[in-house]
Design a protein around this motif. Structure first.
Motif, PDB file in Angstrom:
ATOM      1  N   ALA A  40       8.029   7.153   2.294  1.00  0.00           N
ATOM      2  CA  ALA A  40       8.732   6.678   0.718  1.00  0.00           C
ATOM      3  C   ALA A  40       8.187   5.140   0.914  1.00  0.00           C
ATOM      4  O   ALA A  40       8.665   4.408   1.832  1.00  0.00           O
ATOM      5  CB  ALA A  40      10.110   6.880   0.642  1.00  0.00           C
ATOM      6  N   VAL A  41       7.371   4.854  -0.089  1.00  0.00           N
ATOM      7  CA  VAL A  41       7.040   3.371  -0.224  1.00  0.00           C
ATOM      8  C   VAL A  41       7.637   2.625  -1.432  1.00  0.00           C
ATOM      9  O   VAL A  41       7.360   3.220  -2.623  1.00  0.00           O
ATOM     10  CB  VAL A  41       5.364   3.168  -0.295  1.00  0.00           C
ATOM     11  N   ILE A 261      11.387  -2.075  -5.314  1.00  0.00           N
ATOM     12  CA  ILE A 261      12.064  -0.855  -6.036  1.00  0.00           C
ATOM     13  C   ILE A 261      11.550   0.339  -4.947  1.00  0.00           C
ATOM     14  O   ILE A 261      10.539   0.285  -4.530  1.00  0.00           O
ATOM     15  CB  ILE A 261      11.458  -0.565  -7.383  1.00  0.00           C
ATOM     16  N   LYS A 262      12.516   1.223  -4.731  1.00  0.00           N
ATOM     17  CA  LYS A 262      12.129   2.406  -3.880  1.00  0.00           C
ATOM     18  C   LYS A 262      10.971   3.314  -4.474  1.00  0.00           C
ATOM     19  O   LYS A 262      11.435   3.882  -5.571  1.00  0.00           O
ATOM     20  CB  LYS A 262      13.544   3.164  -3.269  1.00  0.00           C
ATOM     21  N   GLY A 263      10.244   3.987  -3.788  1.00  0.00           N
ATOM     22  CA  GLY A 263       9.477   4.954  -4.112  1.00  0.00           C
ATOM     23  C   GLY A 263      10.119   6.428  -4.156  1.00  0.00           C
ATOM     24  O   GLY A 263      11.285   6.561  -3.431  1.00  0.00           O
ATOM     25  N   ALA A 267       4.328   9.274   0.158  1.00  0.00           N
ATOM     26  CA  ALA A 267       2.912   8.880  -0.175  1.00  0.00           C
ATOM     27  C   ALA A 267       2.246   8.522   1.084  1.00  0.00           C
ATOM     28  O   ALA A 267       2.848   8.326   2.185  1.00  0.00           O
ATOM     29  CB  ALA A 267       2.899   7.567  -1.192  1.00  0.00           C
ATOM     30  N   LEU A 268       1.004   8.769   1.207  1.00  0.00           N
ATOM     31  CA  LEU A 268       0.084   8.140   2.332  1.00  0.00           C
ATOM     32  C   LEU A 268      -0.010   6.603   2.243  1.00  0.00           C
ATOM     33  O   LEU A 268      -0.218   6.267   1.298  1.00  0.00           O
ATOM     34  CB  LEU A 268      -1.264   8.851   2.131  1.00  0.00           C
ATOM     35  N   ALA A 269       0.258   6.367   3.441  1.00  0.00           N
ATOM     36  CA  ALA A 269       0.389   4.883   3.605  1.00  0.00           C
ATOM     37  C   ALA A 269      -0.053   4.415   4.728  1.00  0.00           C
ATOM     38  O   ALA A 269       0.007   4.947   5.962  1.00  0.00           O
ATOM     39  CB  ALA A 269       2.106   4.476   3.468  1.00  0.00           C
ATOM     40  N   VAL A 307       1.389  -0.210   2.440  1.00  0.00           N
ATOM     41  CA  VAL A 307       0.546  -0.097   1.218  1.00  0.00           C
ATOM     42  C   VAL A 307       0.373   1.326   1.094  1.00  0.00           C
ATOM     43  O   VAL A 307      -0.399   2.049   1.952  1.00  0.00           O
ATOM     44  CB  VAL A 307      -0.435  -0.918   1.166  1.00  0.00           C
ATOM     45  N   VAL A 308       0.197   1.915  -0.271  1.00  0.00           N
ATOM     46  CA  VAL A 308      -0.205   3.290  -0.625  1.00  0.00           C
ATOM     47  C   VAL A 308      -1.564   3.629  -0.285  1.00  0.00           C
ATOM     48  O   VAL A 308      -2.271   2.587  -0.959  1.00  0.00           O
ATOM     49  CB  VAL A 308       0.577   3.738  -1.875  1.00  0.00           C
TER      50      VAL A 308
END
Length: 336
Positions: A40-41, A261-263, A267-269, A307-308
């Motif tokens: 979670a990004v 803000i929370k994702g 996500a691929l990060a 970073v995503v």
């Protein structure tokens, strides 16, 4: 007797005298790797707002009648003492007509009451008639006083700071409009406007770095409240942060805030340190079997730490996070 050395012998001798050449070692770079994964990004967004003293520490001053804005004696941000003049108003056109009518009505009521008293003395009116005339006079006098007896200089009800002023000299202000807001000398908070598209991802307790205009030093704080209701005038929702004790801000002072803000989904990060840039094209180095390969990517949101990546990498890829600036595509690497 001279000895003649054959040419072939000289060539062999020269060849034997030369030292054997060794192949130069292939260049290698010392790097540190990280594995691409899903997580979670969050995303850092910038908010804009002002310092205020909160609903419990404010006092509003209203226009008692329709009024014309005349002058400001204490501008926004000024420290004021109890009773100090802040804004001066004058009666507006409608208020002046109401006053003229009230004066006329009061004069007529006074004359009617005096006539009733005289006629009662002559026995031509009853006590009830006189009492009715007296009540009408009192009502007309009260109406006139309410319109003319109110001060149109708005003064501070207590010591504090001028937090906001609605309008500018020359404006016509309807009766009952809040013209001045006085902030107290208690705890100051930050009040930010938030795009409705982001407010649902803001959470109470989220970290926010607050900065004042012209001051690059950030004040660390956390959001104390998030109000998703959209203001019909600004079209923004609201977020609030309590400022640390000892913060020297005044109500009305302009602020900016960088909030995380929370994702909501994994996500691929990659670590932010892996991200490199070539004339606006983001890329990373992926290491496969000891060799670094440049991989152009499409980067998404970032919270400053990771970073995503929406295109260009797959889970399990190993990316360079230290030593990447010294790499060329195809270079051999050693791990730190």
């Amino acid at each position: 007797m001279k000895r003649i050395v054959p040419a072939i012998a000289l060539m062999l001798l020269a060849a034997c005298s030369q030292a054997p050449q060794e192949d130069s070692p292939e260049p290698q770079a010392l790097v540190k790797l990280a594995v691409v994964g899903r997580q979670a990004v969050g995303e850092t967004i910038r908010l804009y707002g002002v310092a205020d003293s909160g609903p419990g520490g404010r006092a509003d001053l209203f226009a008692p009648i329709e009024a014309r804005f005349i002058a400001i004696d204490a501008p926004v941000g000024s420290a004021v003492q109890q009773g100090q003049a802040i804004v001066r108003l004058a009666p507006g056109p409608t208020a002046m007509l109401d006053m003229a009518k009230a004066r006329s009505d009061a004069q007529a009521a006074d004359a009617a009451y005096a006539r009733a008293v005289r006629m009662r003395g002559d026995g031509l009116m009853s006590d009830a008639d006189v009492e009715t005339a007296r009540a009408a006079k009192a009502s007309a006098d009260a109406t006139l006083t309410s319109l003319t007896g109110r001060s149109l200089t708005l003064r501070a009800p207590r010591a504090g700071y001028v937090e906001s002023i609605t309008g500018t000299p020359g404006d016509l202000i309807p009766a009952g409009t809040s013209v001045v807001t006085i902030g107290g000398t208690g705890a100051i908070r930050a009040h930010f406007g938030v795009d409705p598209a982001f407010v649902r991802n803001l959470r109470t307790g989220a970290a926010i770095a607050i900065m004042t205009a012209g001051n690059g030093r950030a004040i660390p704080a956390r959001l104390s409240a998030v109000d998703p209701m959209v203001d019909p005038q600004t079209k923004l929702a609201a977020a609030y942060a309590d400022l640390p004790a000892g913060t020297t801000l005044r109500p009305g002072e302009t602020l900016t805030g960088d909030a995380t803000i929370k994702g909501t989904q994994d996500a691929l990060a990659i670590p932010y340190a892996a991200l490199l840039d070539d004339a606006g094209q983001p890329f990373v180095f992926v290491v496969v079997k000891g060799t670094a390969h440049r991989r152009d990517i499409v980067a998404g949101s970032s919270d400053g730490a990771v970073v995503v990546v929406t295109k260009g990498l797959a889970p399990g890829d190993q990316v360079v996070v230290e030593g990447g600036t010294a790499l060329d595509d195809g270079m051999k690497v050693r791990l730190r």
